[in-house]
Design a protein around this motif. Structure first.
Motif, PDB file in Angstrom:
ATOM      1  N   ASP A  13       0.829  -1.204   0.000  1.00  0.00           N
ATOM      2  CA  ASP A  13       0.000   0.000   0.000  1.00  0.00           C
ATOM      3  C   ASP A  13       0.866   1.257   0.000  1.00  0.00           C
ATOM      4  O   ASP A  13       0.552   2.232  -0.677  1.00  0.00           O
ATOM      5  CB  ASP A  13      -0.931   0.012   1.214  1.00  0.00           C
ATOM      6  CG  ASP A  13      -2.037  -1.030   1.119  1.00  0.00           C
ATOM      7  OD1 ASP A  13      -2.386  -1.430  -0.014  1.00  0.00           O
ATOM      8  OD2 ASP A  13      -2.554  -1.434   2.174  1.00  0.00           O
ATOM      9  N   ASP A  14       1.980   1.221   0.770  1.00  0.00           N
ATOM     10  CA  ASP A  14       2.906   2.357   0.778  1.00  0.00           C
ATOM     11  C   ASP A  14       3.518   2.567  -0.603  1.00  0.00           C
ATOM     12  O   ASP A  14       3.675   3.702  -1.058  1.00  0.00           O
ATOM     13  CB  ASP A  14       4.057   2.129   1.767  1.00  0.00           C
ATOM     14  CG  ASP A  14       3.604   2.060   3.214  1.00  0.00           C
ATOM     15  OD1 ASP A  14       2.586   2.688   3.561  1.00  0.00           O
ATOM     16  OD2 ASP A  14       4.294   1.370   4.001  1.00  0.00           O
ATOM     17  N   ILE A  15       3.868   1.483  -1.249  1.00  0.00           N
ATOM     18  CA  ILE A  15       4.540   1.548  -2.549  1.00  0.00           C
ATOM     19  C   ILE A  15       3.592   2.059  -3.628  1.00  0.00           C
ATOM     20  O   ILE A  15       3.984   2.868  -4.478  1.00  0.00           O
ATOM     21  CB  ILE A  15       5.134   0.172  -2.920  1.00  0.00           C
ATOM     22  CG1 ILE A  15       6.222  -0.206  -1.902  1.00  0.00           C
ATOM     23  CG2 ILE A  15       5.687   0.171  -4.340  1.00  0.00           C
ATOM     24  CD1 ILE A  15       6.657  -1.655  -1.948  1.00  0.00           C
ATOM     25  N   VAL A  16       2.343   1.632  -3.601  1.00  0.00           N
ATOM     26  CA  VAL A  16       1.356   2.067  -4.592  1.00  0.00           C
ATOM     27  C   VAL A  16       1.220   3.587  -4.579  1.00  0.00           C
ATOM     28  O   VAL A  16       1.133   4.232  -5.634  1.00  0.00           O
ATOM     29  CB  VAL A  16      -0.008   1.394  -4.337  1.00  0.00           C
ATOM     30  CG1 VAL A  16      -1.127   2.072  -5.114  1.00  0.00           C
ATOM     31  CG2 VAL A  16       0.050  -0.071  -4.688  1.00  0.00           C
ATOM     32  N   VAL A  17       1.260   4.175  -3.385  1.00  0.00           N
ATOM     33  CA  VAL A  17       1.120   5.624  -3.247  1.00  0.00           C
ATOM     34  C   VAL A  17       2.272   6.355  -3.926  1.00  0.00           C
ATOM     35  O   VAL A  17       2.132   7.511  -4.336  1.00  0.00           O
ATOM     36  CB  VAL A  17       1.039   6.000  -1.744  1.00  0.00           C
ATOM     37  CG1 VAL A  17       1.070   7.501  -1.524  1.00  0.00           C
ATOM     38  CG2 VAL A  17      -0.207   5.405  -1.128  1.00  0.00           C
ATOM     39  N   ALA A  18       3.404   5.691  -4.071  1.00  0.00           N
ATOM     40  CA  ALA A  18       4.587   6.326  -4.667  1.00  0.00           C
ATOM     41  C   ALA A  18       4.462   6.489  -6.186  1.00  0.00           C
ATOM     42  O   ALA A  18       5.306   7.130  -6.804  1.00  0.00           O
ATOM     43  CB  ALA A  18       5.839   5.510  -4.340  1.00  0.00           C
ATOM     44  N   PHE A  19       3.435   5.927  -6.780  1.00  0.00           N
ATOM     45  CA  PHE A  19       3.245   6.032  -8.231  1.00  0.00           C
ATOM     46  C   PHE A  19       2.018   6.865  -8.543  1.00  0.00           C
ATOM     47  O   PHE A  19       0.950   6.668  -7.969  1.00  0.00           O
ATOM     48  CB  PHE A  19       3.098   4.641  -8.862  1.00  0.00           C
ATOM     49  CG  PHE A  19       4.362   3.839  -8.817  1.00  0.00           C
ATOM     50  CD1 PHE A  19       5.347   4.030  -9.773  1.00  0.00           C
ATOM     51  CD2 PHE A  19       4.581   2.913  -7.808  1.00  0.00           C
ATOM     52  CE1 PHE A  19       6.524   3.305  -9.740  1.00  0.00           C
ATOM     53  CE2 PHE A  19       5.756   2.181  -7.761  1.00  0.00           C
ATOM     54  CZ  PHE A  19       6.727   2.376  -8.725  1.00  0.00           C
ATOM     55  N   GLY A  20       2.167   7.808  -9.451  1.00  0.00           N
ATOM     56  CA  GLY A  20       1.052   8.639  -9.890  1.00  0.00           C
ATOM     57  C   GLY A  20       0.160   7.875 -10.853  1.00  0.00           C
ATOM     58  O   GLY A  20       0.451   6.735 -11.227  1.00  0.00           O
ATOM     59  N   PRO A  21      -0.912   8.509 -11.295  1.00  0.00           N
ATOM     60  CA  PRO A  21      -1.874   7.857 -12.192  1.00  0.00           C
ATOM     61  C   PRO A  21      -1.268   7.407 -13.525  1.00  0.00           C
ATOM     62  O   PRO A  21      -1.725   6.448 -14.126  1.00  0.00           O
ATOM     63  CB  PRO A  21      -2.960   8.902 -12.409  1.00  0.00           C
ATOM     64  CG  PRO A  21      -2.518  10.143 -11.732  1.00  0.00           C
ATOM     65  CD  PRO A  21      -1.287   9.853 -10.949  1.00  0.00           C
ATOM     66  N   GLN A  22      -0.228   8.081 -13.987  1.00  0.00           N
ATOM     67  CA  GLN A  22       0.433   7.713 -15.244  1.00  0.00           C
ATOM     68  C   GLN A  22       1.639   6.801 -15.002  1.00  0.00           C
ATOM     69  O   GLN A  22       2.427   6.571 -15.917  1.00  0.00           O
ATOM     70  CB  GLN A  22       0.883   8.980 -15.987  1.00  0.00           C
ATOM     71  CG  GLN A  22      -0.228   9.965 -16.285  1.00  0.00           C
ATOM     72  CD  GLN A  22      -1.327   9.340 -17.125  1.00  0.00           C
ATOM     73  OE1 GLN A  22      -1.066   8.577 -18.053  1.00  0.00           O
ATOM     74  NE2 GLN A  22      -2.572   9.647 -16.804  1.00  0.00           N
ATOM     75  N   GLY A  23       1.796   6.327 -13.766  1.00  0.00           N
ATOM     76  CA  GLY A  23       2.927   5.467 -13.457  1.00  0.00           C
ATOM     77  C   GLY A  23       4.199   6.220 -13.117  1.00  0.00           C
ATOM     78  O   GLY A  23       5.256   5.625 -12.943  1.00  0.00           O
ATOM     79  N   ASP A  24       4.081   7.549 -13.050  1.00  0.00           N
ATOM     80  CA  ASP A  24       5.262   8.351 -12.715  1.00  0.00           C
ATOM     81  C   ASP A  24       5.581   8.198 -11.222  1.00  0.00           C
ATOM     82  O   ASP A  24       4.704   8.088 -10.385  1.00  0.00           O
ATOM     83  CB  ASP A  24       5.044   9.824 -13.074  1.00  0.00           C
ATOM     84  CG  ASP A  24       3.777  10.391 -12.456  1.00  0.00           C
ATOM     85  OD1 ASP A  24       2.730   9.716 -12.525  1.00  0.00           O
ATOM     86  OD2 ASP A  24       3.831  11.494 -11.895  1.00  0.00           O
TER      87      ASP A  24
END
Length: 90
Positions: A13-24
């Motif tokens: 869950d922490d890691i998912v937050v590190a990526f924006g909607p475009q995968g940035d």
């Protein structure tokens, strides 16, 4: 990135937050510093436990109950200043 984050102890869950909607990648520097501080505390705790085990294995006292170093370690654990291993590991 996922493997690196998991190695550092971040949840998925922490890691998912590190990526924006475009995968940035959006690095949360405060979260990184917080995790580094947490790891420092864990290292300090585990170092104390390791040192205590090594001392107990080589202690010349007739019994561990008579060893001031062992009694000090026991007081620290009982007071909660040194966490149990299962509390330190995910």
């Amino acid at each position: 990135m996922i493997a690196l984050g998991r190695t550092a102890g971040f949840s998925l869950d922490d890691i998912v937050v590190a990526f924006g909607p475009q995968g940035d990648l959006r690095v949360d520097r405060a979260a990184l510093l917080g995790k580094a501080d947490e790891l420092d505390r864990t290292i300090t705790q585990l170092t104390a436990v390791r040192d205590g085990l090594r001392h107990a294995a080589a202690c010349p006292a007739p019994s561990h109950a008579e060893c001031p170093t062992f009694r000090h370690l026991l007081r620290e654990v009982m007071a909660g200043r040194i966490a149990t291993i299962d509390a330190l590991t995910p």
